[in-house]
Enzyme design. Structure first.
Site, mmCIF file in Angstrom:
data_model
loop_
_atom_site.group_PDB
_atom_site.id
_atom_site.type_symbol
_atom_site.label_atom_id
_atom_site.label_comp_id
_atom_site.label_asym_id
_atom_site.label_seq_id
_atom_site.Cartn_x
_atom_site.Cartn_y
_atom_site.Cartn_z
ATOM 1 N N ARG A 1 -3.072 -8.528 -20.838
ATOM 2 C CA ARG A 1 -3.895 -8.208 -22.011
ATOM 3 C C ARG A 1 -3.208 -7.220 -22.953
ATOM 4 N NH1 ARG A 1 -7.360 -4.220 -21.513
ATOM 5 N NH2 ARG A 1 -9.158 -5.172 -22.512
ATOM 6 N N ASP B 1 -9.725 0.869 -25.286
ATOM 7 C CA ASP B 1 -10.176 0.721 -23.902
ATOM 8 C C ASP B 1 -10.025 2.017 -23.132
ATOM 9 O OD1 ASP B 1 -11.015 -1.872 -23.792
ATOM 10 O OD2 ASP B 1 -9.002 -2.657 -23.484
ATOM 11 N N GLU C 1 1.641 -8.555 8.569
ATOM 12 C CA GLU C 1 1.951 -7.113 8.645
ATOM 13 C C GLU C 1 2.958 -6.683 7.583
ATOM 14 O OE1 GLU C 1 0.440 -4.590 10.096
ATOM 15 O OE2 GLU C 1 -0.965 -6.199 10.557
ATOM 16 N N PRO D 1 0.825 -1.213 0.000
ATOM 17 C CA PRO D 1 0.000 0.000 0.000
ATOM 18 C C PRO D 1 0.859 1.264 0.000
ATOM 19 C CG PRO D 1 -0.153 -1.143 2.117
ATOM 20 C CD PRO D 1 0.629 -2.030 1.207
HETATM 21 N N1 SAM Z 1 1.610 -3.045 7.500
HETATM 22 C C1 SAM Z 1 1.590 -2.766 6.103
HETATM 23 C C2 SAM Z 1 1.546 -1.249 5.889
HETATM 24 O O1 SAM Z 1 0.876 -0.560 6.630
HETATM 25 O O2 SAM Z 1 2.155 -0.783 4.893
HETATM 26 C C3 SAM Z 1 0.380 -3.399 5.445
HETATM 27 C C4 SAM Z 1 0.458 -4.879 5.398
HETATM 28 S S1 SAM Z 1 -0.923 -5.596 4.541
HETATM 29 C C5 SAM Z 1 -1.976 -6.001 5.879
HETATM 30 C C6 SAM Z 1 -0.285 -7.144 4.042
HETATM 31 C C7 SAM Z 1 0.208 -7.207 2.619
HETATM 32 O O3 SAM Z 1 -0.856 -6.968 1.745
HETATM 33 C C8 SAM Z 1 1.276 -6.209 2.231
HETATM 34 O O4 SAM Z 1 2.550 -6.646 2.595
HETATM 35 C C9 SAM Z 1 1.102 -6.101 0.746
HETATM 36 O O5 SAM Z 1 1.839 -7.090 0.052
HETATM 37 C C10 SAM Z 1 -0.389 -6.372 0.556
HETATM 38 N N2 SAM Z 1 -1.203 -5.161 0.312
HETATM 39 C C11 SAM Z 1 -2.133 -4.640 1.135
HETATM 40 N N3 SAM Z 1 -2.723 -3.569 0.607
HETATM 41 C C12 SAM Z 1 -2.187 -3.389 -0.623
HETATM 42 C C13 SAM Z 1 -2.388 -2.439 -1.667
HETATM 43 N N4 SAM Z 1 -3.256 -1.438 -1.559
HETATM 44 N N5 SAM Z 1 -1.659 -2.586 -2.793
HETATM 45 C C14 SAM Z 1 -0.761 -3.571 -2.915
HETATM 46 N N6 SAM Z 1 -0.515 -4.506 -1.954
HETATM 47 C C15 SAM Z 1 -1.216 -4.413 -0.825
#
Ligand code: SAM
Length: 259
Positions: free
Chosen positions: A166, A181, A128, A101
């Site tokens: 794609r 698209d 996490e 994220p």
């Molecule tokens: N503690 C992390 C933080 O606050 O940045 C978030 C961990 S999340 C619960 C677990 C995993 O989900 C991350 O390591 C990532 O690989 C994935 N993830 C969660 N949200 C995401 C998003 N919006 N985009 C991409 N990957 C995401």
């Protein structure tokens, strides 16, 4: 040229099941794509095959440890290197995307750029997240699919693989399919209709039944402009518009006039 995706995950079934159906399944069978899910747990070095531990300094949840992720990465990188040496003698570092994220937001433009890679590794976090040290060593790109938090990187990785695939030549039935698209040229796509001609007393726009290609193209372009102006004016700012189109949108009050 085919494209090879390597997804490092604790949940390989989720990724495999989701990506081997429909269009991507057919493209894989034809050899245009390969999608390999690598189970990070197979590289756990302890007898319990555990891959997570408590974060130093305390705090909620568990963290994926560095070593299993690193070993999984190395195994994939070695496999890619061997294949490349066999095929064309070329070597080069594979891009490794960590789904996070905290990354740059995924977009059609980013997908177009990544579709030019021959191999792409996608690293999915869970719990996490992942020990920072291994990320520093192996990750080349941090990518988020939006400003919200999922439980794992698997769905984001699938979103990326689907979008990028794609754009790989031959994956869609005809090469022009992706051209019109939404987001191509920073415009949203025009509305589309199929049979029957009347449904719930709603008629298909007359021009689409006319067989007059120039008029149809004109109508579609106008609809794209209208939709984008109304729903995503931010995109319109980046789109290439003719003077005539700018005036047309201004007359409709959908684009500000110059002072
Ligand atoms: N503690 C992390 C933080 O606050 O940045 C978030 C961990 S999340 C619960 C677990 C995993 O989900 C991350 O390591 C990532 O690989 C994935 N993830 C969660 N949200 C995401 C998003 N919006 N985009 C991409 N990957 C995401």
């Amino acid at each position: 040229m085919s494209m090879h995706f390597h997804i490092l995950t604790l949940f390989p079934d989720m990724v495999e099941n989701g990506l081997h159906t429909s269009i991507l399944g057919r493209a894989t069978e034809k050899g245009l794509l390969s999608i390999e899910a690598v189970n990070i747990r197979d590289y756990a070095f302890n007898k319990h095959q555990s891959v997570d531990d408590y974060p130093y300094g305390g705090g909620a949840g568990m963290l994926m440890q560095a070593e299993p992720v690193y070993l999984a990465y190395q195994a994939v990188e070695n496999k890619i290197r061997e294949r490349k040496l066999r095929e064309d003698g070329q070597e080069g570092r594979t891009r490794v995307v960590y789904l996070s994220p905290q990354g740059a937001t995924f977009s059609q433009t980013m997908a177009e750029e990544l579709a030019r890679e021959e191999d792409l590794m996608l690293l999915c976090g869970h719990y996490e997240g992942i020990d920072e040290r291994v990320l520093e060593e192996i990750v080349t790109d941090y990518v988020s699919i939006g400003d919200y938090v999922l439980t794992g990187g698997e769905l984001p990785a699938m979103v990326m693989v689907d979008t990028i695939s794609r754009l790989v030549p031959g994956v869609l039935h005809n090469d022009v399919s992706a051209e019109f698209d939404s987001f191509q040229d920073n415009l949203l796509e025009y509305p589309q209709y199929s049979r029957p001609e009347i449904w719930h007393e709603k008629r298909v726009p007359e021009v689409l039944l006319s067989g007059h290609h120039a008029n149809i193209e004109k109508w579609r372009r106008e609809q794209s402009l209208l939709r984008t102006a109304k729903a995503r004016p931010d995109l319109l700012e980046k789109a290439e518009l003719s003077q005539k189109e700018i005036r047309w949108l201004q007359e409709k009050g959908l684009l500000p006039t110059m002072e």
